[in-house]
Scaffold this motif. Structure first.
Motif, PDB file in Angstrom:
ATOM      1  N   VAL A 160       0.841  -1.207   0.000  1.00 49.14           N
ATOM      2  CA  VAL A 160       0.000   0.000   0.000  1.00 49.14           C
ATOM      3  C   VAL A 160       0.870   1.249   0.000  1.00 49.14           C
ATOM      4  O   VAL A 160       0.601   2.217  -0.729  1.00 49.14           O
ATOM      5  CB  VAL A 160      -0.943  -0.017   1.216  1.00 49.14           C
ATOM      6  CG1 VAL A 160      -1.625   1.340   1.384  1.00 49.14           C
ATOM      7  CG2 VAL A 160      -1.997  -1.103   1.055  1.00 49.14           C
ATOM      8  N   THR A 161       1.929   1.252   0.799  1.00 49.33           N
ATOM      9  CA  THR A 161       2.819   2.411   0.849  1.00 49.33           C
ATOM     10  C   THR A 161       3.456   2.667  -0.518  1.00 49.33           C
ATOM     11  O   THR A 161       3.520   3.814  -0.984  1.00 49.33           O
ATOM     12  CB  THR A 161       3.911   2.195   1.909  1.00 49.33           C
ATOM     13  OG1 THR A 161       3.289   1.970   3.179  1.00 49.33           O
ATOM     14  CG2 THR A 161       4.822   3.400   2.000  1.00 49.33           C
ATOM     15  N   ALA A 162       3.933   1.588  -1.167  1.00 47.90           N
ATOM     16  CA  ALA A 162       4.546   1.754  -2.488  1.00 47.90           C
ATOM     17  C   ALA A 162       3.516   2.227  -3.515  1.00 47.90           C
ATOM     18  O   ALA A 162       3.796   3.116  -4.334  1.00 47.90           O
ATOM     19  CB  ALA A 162       5.178   0.429  -2.934  1.00 47.90           C
ATOM     20  N   THR A 165       2.725   5.871  -3.019  1.00 46.84           N
ATOM     21  CA  THR A 165       3.838   6.713  -3.470  1.00 46.84           C
ATOM     22  C   THR A 165       3.802   6.897  -4.984  1.00 46.84           C
ATOM     23  O   THR A 165       3.992   8.002  -5.499  1.00 46.84           O
ATOM     24  CB  THR A 165       5.173   6.088  -3.046  1.00 46.84           C
ATOM     25  OG1 THR A 165       5.191   5.938  -1.628  1.00 46.84           O
ATOM     26  CG2 THR A 165       6.341   6.962  -3.470  1.00 46.84           C
ATOM     27  N   VAL A 166       3.536   5.807  -5.692  1.00 51.02           N
ATOM     28  CA  VAL A 166       3.476   5.893  -7.156  1.00 51.02           C
ATOM     29  C   VAL A 166       2.283   6.730  -7.603  1.00 51.02           C
ATOM     30  O   VAL A 166       2.415   7.632  -8.441  1.00 51.02           O
ATOM     31  CB  VAL A 166       3.402   4.475  -7.759  1.00 51.02           C
ATOM     32  CG1 VAL A 166       3.167   4.563  -9.273  1.00 51.02           C
ATOM     33  CG2 VAL A 166       4.674   3.698  -7.465  1.00 51.02           C
ATOM     34  N   SER A 217      -9.809  10.212  -8.844  1.00 52.98           N
ATOM     35  CA  SER A 217      -9.893   9.765  -7.447  1.00 52.98           C
ATOM     36  C   SER A 217      -8.603   9.160  -6.916  1.00 52.98           C
ATOM     37  O   SER A 217      -8.398   9.134  -5.699  1.00 52.98           O
ATOM     38  CB  SER A 217     -11.009   8.728  -7.313  1.00 52.98           C
ATOM     39  OG  SER A 217     -10.661   7.519  -7.983  1.00 52.98           O
ATOM     40  N   LEU A 218      -7.740   8.653  -7.791  1.00 54.85           N
ATOM     41  CA  LEU A 218      -6.614   7.858  -7.307  1.00 54.85           C
ATOM     42  C   LEU A 218      -5.649   8.667  -6.446  1.00 54.85           C
ATOM     43  O   LEU A 218      -5.134   8.177  -5.433  1.00 54.85           O
ATOM     44  CB  LEU A 218      -5.883   7.225  -8.501  1.00 54.85           C
ATOM     45  CG  LEU A 218      -6.677   6.169  -9.258  1.00 54.85           C
ATOM     46  CD1 LEU A 218      -5.852   5.563 -10.381  1.00 54.85           C
ATOM     47  CD2 LEU A 218      -7.165   5.078  -8.314  1.00 54.85           C
ATOM     48  N   ALA A 222      -4.895   7.902  -2.526  1.00 54.77           N
ATOM     49  CA  ALA A 222      -3.550   7.665  -1.982  1.00 54.77           C
ATOM     50  C   ALA A 222      -3.304   8.536  -0.757  1.00 54.77           C
ATOM     51  O   ALA A 222      -2.751   8.071   0.252  1.00 54.77           O
ATOM     52  CB  ALA A 222      -2.502   7.943  -3.063  1.00 54.77           C
ATOM     53  N   GLY A 223      -3.727   9.811  -0.805  1.00 56.35           N
ATOM     54  CA  GLY A 223      -3.551  10.695   0.355  1.00 56.35           C
ATOM     55  C   GLY A 223      -4.361  10.233   1.551  1.00 56.35           C
ATOM     56  O   GLY A 223      -3.877  10.250   2.690  1.00 56.35           O
ATOM     57  N   ILE A 224      -5.603   9.812   1.323  1.00 55.15           N
ATOM     58  CA  ILE A 224      -6.442   9.322   2.423  1.00 55.15           C
ATOM     59  C   ILE A 224      -5.826   8.064   3.038  1.00 55.15           C
ATOM     60  O   ILE A 224      -5.778   7.903   4.257  1.00 55.15           O
ATOM     61  CB  ILE A 224      -7.870   9.058   1.908  1.00 55.15           C
ATOM     62  CG1 ILE A 224      -8.539  10.376   1.533  1.00 55.15           C
ATOM     63  CG2 ILE A 224      -8.693   8.320   2.946  1.00 55.15           C
ATOM     64  CD1 ILE A 224      -9.878  10.201   0.864  1.00 55.15           C
TER      65      ILE A 224
END
Length: 350
Positions: A160-162, A165-166, A217-218, A222-224
């Motif tokens: 999820v972190t990777a 980030t992308v 939305s992506l 990612a921020g949420i």
């Protein structure tokens, strides 16, 4: 004091002690709401002044543009008077703002169509796409953030972190082009562009809205996910969460009944900050997906120097952002009662 009156006085004192914090919180809530509304009104007035000022300082000559090269100076003066452009700027701004508050944004210099009618036809496109994008962002971001927090340090957390980030580095138009290439061109699952109003055919609306909403939305998702994951990891280590586990509560009840409510504040803030980004990204997304939204209306007006339409679309966009911020503030107040405390008010006795 008699022996019979002493218990009653103690009870009244106990009630006052118990009701004190609640009463103080209830008294502070209207002040907090008034402070938020006053700040919103100030931002609206400042934004309206900047919006009108940008149109006023532009070198657009509407009379000459509308009448063409054959216009005489007398015709230009007459049309300037009809548009009200021969009045002092403060008078023009005051008249424009008063009419705008009443819903009258003027008329297009070129088509003479009321600006409010043009915006009313275009705004539902953006609101429906942005609403669907926010729904995707909440669902995807919440699921990814909760999964990463529960996995804390595991494979899912790292994935999820990777992924966040992308996605956080990809502009919406790059995602949009990739989705069109993959889903519309290669797989032929969804149309690559166009729009059908929801009231006309909900099924077709969803087919045309899926790709632009997903593209927008992506980044917000990612921020949420990042904020929710960080907040949840910290909240799960708090004493109240450990105490709930020690009392035998199920992990699901601890997470959704206690921890998530306290950890959702930063994610809600990110969601509110995503609204202006969604509207800004819609300018490019509408071009790519050929959506008849407010961004296309603004671009056409900018190419023609149609100042009333530009001012109207900017003002309506500001109002949409301010309403979204008010909704976020209300959500934060509902999630965290401590947010109602005035700055420097100190801790509420417990």
């Amino acid at each position: 004091m008699s022996a019979a009156a002493a218990p009653a006085a103690g009870a009244r004192a106990g009630l006052r002690w118990a009701a004190g914090p609640l009463a103080r919180r209830a008294a502070r809530a209207p002040r907090s709401a008034a402070r938020v509304l006053a700040g919103t009104a100030f931002v609206f007035l400042l934004s309206s002044l900047l919006t009108f000022g940008l149109g006023a300082v532009s070198d657009a000559n509407p009379a000459a543009a509308v009448l063409g090269e054959t216009a005489t100076p007398a015709d230009i003066v007459r049309l300037d008077h009809e548009f009200g452009l021969d009045r002092p700027l403060p008078v023009q701004y005051g008249s424009w703002l008063l009419h705008a508050v009443g819903g009258d944004l003027g008329r297009s210099w070129f088509t003479t169509v009321p600006v409010s009618d043009s915006i009313a036809a275009a705004l539902p496109v953006d609101l429906s796409i942005a609403g669907l994008a926010l729904l995707f962002a909440v669902l995807l971001g919440a699921a990814a953030g909760i999964g990463a927090a529960l996995s804390n340090g595991g494979r899912l957390d790292r994935a999820v972190t990777a992924g966040c980030t992308v996605l956080g580095t990809l502009p919406a138009f790059v995602v949009a082009i990739g989705l069109i290439t993959l889903v519309a061109v290669q797989l032929r699952l969804l149309p690559s562009g166009g729009y059908v109003p929801f009231g006309q055919d909900p099924g077709q609306w969803l087919r045309f809205a899926l790709l632009p909403a997903l593209a927008l939305s992506l980044d917000a998702a990612a921020g949420i996910a990042r904020q929710l994951r960080t907040s949840l990891v910290g909240a799960l280590r708090e004493n109240y969460a450990t105490g709930a586990v020690m009392r035998g509560l199920s992990p699901r009840r601890v997470l959704f009944g206690h921890v998530l409510r306290n950890a959702a504040g930063p994610a809600v803030t990110v969601l509110g900050m995503s609204v202006p980004m969604l509207i800004g990204g819609a300018v490019v997304t509408e071009r790519i997906f050929n959506l008849p939204g407010i961004a296309q209306l603004s671009l056409r007006a900018a190419e023609q120097h149609d100042v009333p339409v530009i001012q109207g679309t900017l003002l309506v966009t500001v109002v949409v952002v301010l309403v979204a911020n008010l909704a976020v503030d209300a959500g934060l107040l509902a999630l965290n009662p401590a947010a109602r405390r005035a700055p420097g008010a100190g801790a509420v006795p417990r």
